[in-house]
Design an enzyme around this catalytic site. Structure first.
Site, PDB file in Angstrom:
ATOM      1  N   SER A 112       0.862  -1.176   0.000  1.00  0.00           N
ATOM      2  CA  SER A 112       0.000   0.000   0.000  1.00  0.00           C
ATOM      3  C   SER A 112       0.905   1.235   0.000  1.00  0.00           C
ATOM      4  O   SER A 112       1.929   1.249  -0.687  1.00  0.00           O
ATOM      5  CB  SER A 112      -0.931  -0.061   1.220  1.00  0.00           C
ATOM      6  OG  SER A 112      -1.865   0.964   1.161  1.00  0.00           O
ATOM      7  N   LYS A 156      -4.846   3.561  -2.226  1.00  0.00           N
ATOM      8  CA  LYS A 156      -3.984   2.975  -1.198  1.00  0.00           C
ATOM      9  C   LYS A 156      -4.708   2.930   0.154  1.00  0.00           C
ATOM     10  O   LYS A 156      -4.489   2.019   0.950  1.00  0.00           O
ATOM     11  CB  LYS A 156      -2.666   3.756  -1.096  1.00  0.00           C
ATOM     12  CG  LYS A 156      -1.780   3.621  -2.342  1.00  0.00           C
ATOM     13  CD  LYS A 156      -1.429   2.170  -2.643  1.00  0.00           C
ATOM     14  CE  LYS A 156      -0.351   2.032  -3.693  1.00  0.00           C
ATOM     15  NZ  LYS A 156      -0.009   0.624  -4.002  1.00  0.00           N
ATOM     16  N   TYR A 200      -4.727   8.203  -6.199  1.00  0.00           N
ATOM     17  CA  TYR A 200      -3.694   7.235  -5.797  1.00  0.00           C
ATOM     18  C   TYR A 200      -3.804   6.979  -4.288  1.00  0.00           C
ATOM     19  O   TYR A 200      -3.861   5.839  -3.836  1.00  0.00           O
ATOM     20  CB  TYR A 200      -2.307   7.763  -6.162  1.00  0.00           C
ATOM     21  CG  TYR A 200      -1.163   6.894  -5.681  1.00  0.00           C
ATOM     22  CD1 TYR A 200      -0.745   5.799  -6.429  1.00  0.00           C
ATOM     23  CD2 TYR A 200      -0.509   7.168  -4.477  1.00  0.00           C
ATOM     24  CE1 TYR A 200       0.296   4.997  -5.985  1.00  0.00           C
ATOM     25  CE2 TYR A 200       0.530   6.372  -4.030  1.00  0.00           C
ATOM     26  CZ  TYR A 200       0.937   5.290  -4.788  1.00  0.00           C
ATOM     27  OH  TYR A 200       1.967   4.494  -4.344  1.00  0.00           O
TER      28      TYR A 200
HETATM   29  N1  NAP Z   1       8.187   4.367  -4.974  1.00  0.00           N
HETATM   30  C1  NAP Z   1       7.459   4.944  -4.019  1.00  0.00           C
HETATM   31  O1  NAP Z   1       7.731   6.090  -3.585  1.00  0.00           O
HETATM   32  C2  NAP Z   1       6.295   4.193  -3.433  1.00  0.00           C
HETATM   33  C3  NAP Z   1       5.773   4.651  -2.191  1.00  0.00           C
HETATM   34  C4  NAP Z   1       4.699   3.972  -1.626  1.00  0.00           C
HETATM   35  C5  NAP Z   1       4.159   2.879  -2.256  1.00  0.00           C
HETATM   36  N2  NAP Z   1       4.669   2.460  -3.468  1.00  0.00           N
HETATM   37  C6  NAP Z   1       4.039   1.306  -4.100  1.00  0.00           C
HETATM   38  O2  NAP Z   1       5.005   0.293  -4.288  1.00  0.00           O
HETATM   39  C7  NAP Z   1       4.599  -0.558  -5.363  1.00  0.00           C
HETATM   40  C8  NAP Z   1       5.775  -0.785  -6.291  1.00  0.00           C
HETATM   41  O3  NAP Z   1       6.120   0.456  -6.901  1.00  0.00           O
HETATM   42  P1  NAP Z   1       7.629   0.875  -7.237  1.00  0.00           P
HETATM   43  O4  NAP Z   1       7.855   2.181  -6.580  1.00  0.00           O
HETATM   44  O5  NAP Z   1       8.545  -0.247  -6.971  1.00  0.00           O
HETATM   45  O6  NAP Z   1       7.441   1.173  -8.808  1.00  0.00           O
HETATM   46  P2  NAP Z   1       8.266   0.733 -10.099  1.00  0.00           P
HETATM   47  O7  NAP Z   1       9.733   0.729  -9.846  1.00  0.00           O
HETATM   48  O8  NAP Z   1       7.742   1.604 -11.191  1.00  0.00           O
HETATM   49  O9  NAP Z   1       7.777  -0.783 -10.350  1.00  0.00           O
HETATM   50  C9  NAP Z   1       6.454  -1.075 -10.711  1.00  0.00           C
HETATM   51  C10 NAP Z   1       6.336  -2.540 -11.096  1.00  0.00           C
HETATM   52  O10 NAP Z   1       4.949  -2.831 -11.380  1.00  0.00           O
HETATM   53  C11 NAP Z   1       4.837  -3.393 -12.695  1.00  0.00           C
HETATM   54  N3  NAP Z   1       3.559  -2.977 -13.262  1.00  0.00           N
HETATM   55  C12 NAP Z   1       3.140  -1.705 -13.518  1.00  0.00           C
HETATM   56  N4  NAP Z   1       1.925  -1.714 -14.085  1.00  0.00           N
HETATM   57  C13 NAP Z   1       1.555  -3.018 -14.176  1.00  0.00           C
HETATM   58  C14 NAP Z   1       0.403  -3.687 -14.705  1.00  0.00           C
HETATM   59  N5  NAP Z   1      -0.611  -3.012 -15.273  1.00  0.00           N
HETATM   60  N6  NAP Z   1       0.363  -5.038 -14.650  1.00  0.00           N
HETATM   61  C15 NAP Z   1       1.394  -5.741 -14.113  1.00  0.00           C
HETATM   62  N7  NAP Z   1       2.502  -5.171 -13.606  1.00  0.00           N
HETATM   63  C16 NAP Z   1       2.582  -3.830 -13.645  1.00  0.00           C
HETATM   64  C17 NAP Z   1       6.069  -2.869 -13.451  1.00  0.00           C
HETATM   65  O11 NAP Z   1       6.483  -3.704 -14.523  1.00  0.00           O
HETATM   66  P3  NAP Z   1       5.908  -3.575 -16.043  1.00  0.00           P
HETATM   67  O12 NAP Z   1       6.010  -2.127 -16.429  1.00  0.00           O
HETATM   68  O13 NAP Z   1       6.777  -4.493 -16.866  1.00  0.00           O
HETATM   69  O14 NAP Z   1       4.507  -4.069 -15.986  1.00  0.00           O
HETATM   70  C18 NAP Z   1       7.126  -2.911 -12.345  1.00  0.00           C
HETATM   71  O15 NAP Z   1       7.627  -4.219 -12.205  1.00  0.00           O
HETATM   72  C19 NAP Z   1       3.395   0.124  -6.019  1.00  0.00           C
HETATM   73  O16 NAP Z   1       2.205  -0.492  -5.591  1.00  0.00           O
HETATM   74  C20 NAP Z   1       3.492   1.551  -5.503  1.00  0.00           C
HETATM   75  O17 NAP Z   1       2.239   2.177  -5.491  1.00  0.00           O
HETATM   76  C21 NAP Z   1       5.732   3.085  -4.060  1.00  0.00           C
END
Ligand code: NAP
Length: 258
Positions: free
Chosen positions: A137, A152, A148
């Site tokens: 989340s 979450k 967003y």
């Molecule tokens: N980074 C932050 O600051 C942050 C903070 C709080 C929470 N989060 C949460 O953490 C989680 C991971 O995010 P991240 O920051 O690691 O982002 P990221 O580096 O952009 O990675 C996102 C991953 O999700 C996959 N993805 C995106 N759209 C998809 C779809 N429609 N179907 C299947 N796979 C999909 C992408 O691969 P493909 O493009 O190949 O599909 C990639 O493997 C998310 O839920 C995000 O909301 C992130």
């Protein structure tokens, strides 16, 4: 030794989960849209560890692809012991300025996919009397921060309710609520994060290790980093009017890239 299925396994937090779980000797089922990215992750992990890695290329915003992943999660002949619902993305535009189709795709990945895969995972894990679900989340779920943050907020509330329903079954559910983390997410969403103070950034590998410790300790909420523990704690008890006013100001740190 057990098997974990991780969605969004090709970068950021999902990739950090895969690396840590592989290091601990778990077999993996990895899910994302881009097959080439999944093959790179599989090659890297199999070269370093004696584990099996299964690739499932699927766009979780599409119902048929989501069904395929849910069927794999529910497969009782090849059980999944840990489900990590991590895939996700954000948008740079506000609700009224962006495209409704983008909002719907985000809703489908952040909410519907988590709902459907948690259902498949919780039922089959409950039958076996063991297993764990981690729903990634965000600390944004504690405050009003666009669609967003709303998605979450749903994820966190849903996971808490699932944990309650699973109590005593041998299966756990944990909502991981990170704050801003160095991953590809902000770049992909075309958001300028240059105004964010350094102290507010988290590292994915550290938060993943902390989260796995929290799961082991039976925690339902895993909020990594002291700074975000404080923010999440205050956001949950402060008057809603104050939380709304402060989150409006905090949102301005995220600016669309020009
Ligand atoms: N980074 C932050 O600051 C942050 C903070 C709080 C929470 N989060 C949460 O953490 C989680 C991971 O995010 P991240 O920051 O690691 O982002 P990221 O580096 O952009 O990675 C996102 C991953 O999700 C996959 N993805 C995106 N759209 C998809 C779809 N429609 N179907 C299947 N796979 C999909 C992408 O691969 P493909 O493009 O190949 O599909 C990639 O493997 C998310 O839920 C995000 O909301 C992130």
């Amino acid at each position: 030794m057990s098997t974990a299925l991780v969605t969004g396994a090709t970068s950021g937090i999902g990739l950090a989960f895969c690396r840590e779980l592989a290091e601990r000797g778990n077999d993996l089922v990895i899910v994302a849209r881009r097959r080439a990215g999944l093959e790179n992750v599989s090659d890297e992990l199999r070269a370093r560890h004696s584990i099996n890695v299964e690739i499932l290329a699927a766009d979780l915003s599409k119902r048929a692809a989501l069904r395929r992943v849910a069927d794999r999660v529910a497969d009782r002949d090849r059980p999944i012991d840990l489900l990590v619902n991590n895939a996700g993305f954000g948008t740079s535009k506000s609700f009224l300025k962006g495209e409704l189709a983008d909002e719907e795709a985000m809703f489908d990945v952040l909410c519907r996919a988590v709902l459907v895969l948690s259902h498949a995972g919780a039922l089959s894990m409950k039958d076996r009397g063991r297993g764990a679900i981690i729903n990634v989340s965000s600390v944004a779920g504690f405050v009003p921060m666009g669609t967003y943050g709303a998605a979450k907020g749903w994820c966190t509330a849903f996971t808490q309710s699932l944990a309650h329903e699973l109590a005593g079954s041998g299966v756990s559910a944990t909502a991981l609520c990170p704050g801003f983390t160095h991953t590809e997410m902000h770049e992909r969403a075309k958001v300028d994060m240059s105004k964010l103070p350094k102290v507010m950034w988290l590292e994915a590998d550290r938060l993943v290790r902390d989260c796995l410790d929290d799961v082991k300790a039976g925690k339902v909420l895993s909020v990594p980093g002291v700074q975000y523990k404080v923010i999440a704690g205050i956001a949950q008890v402060a008057p809603r009017g104050l939380v709304r006013a402060l989150s409006g100001r905090a949102s301005s740190i995220r600016r669309p890239k020009r």
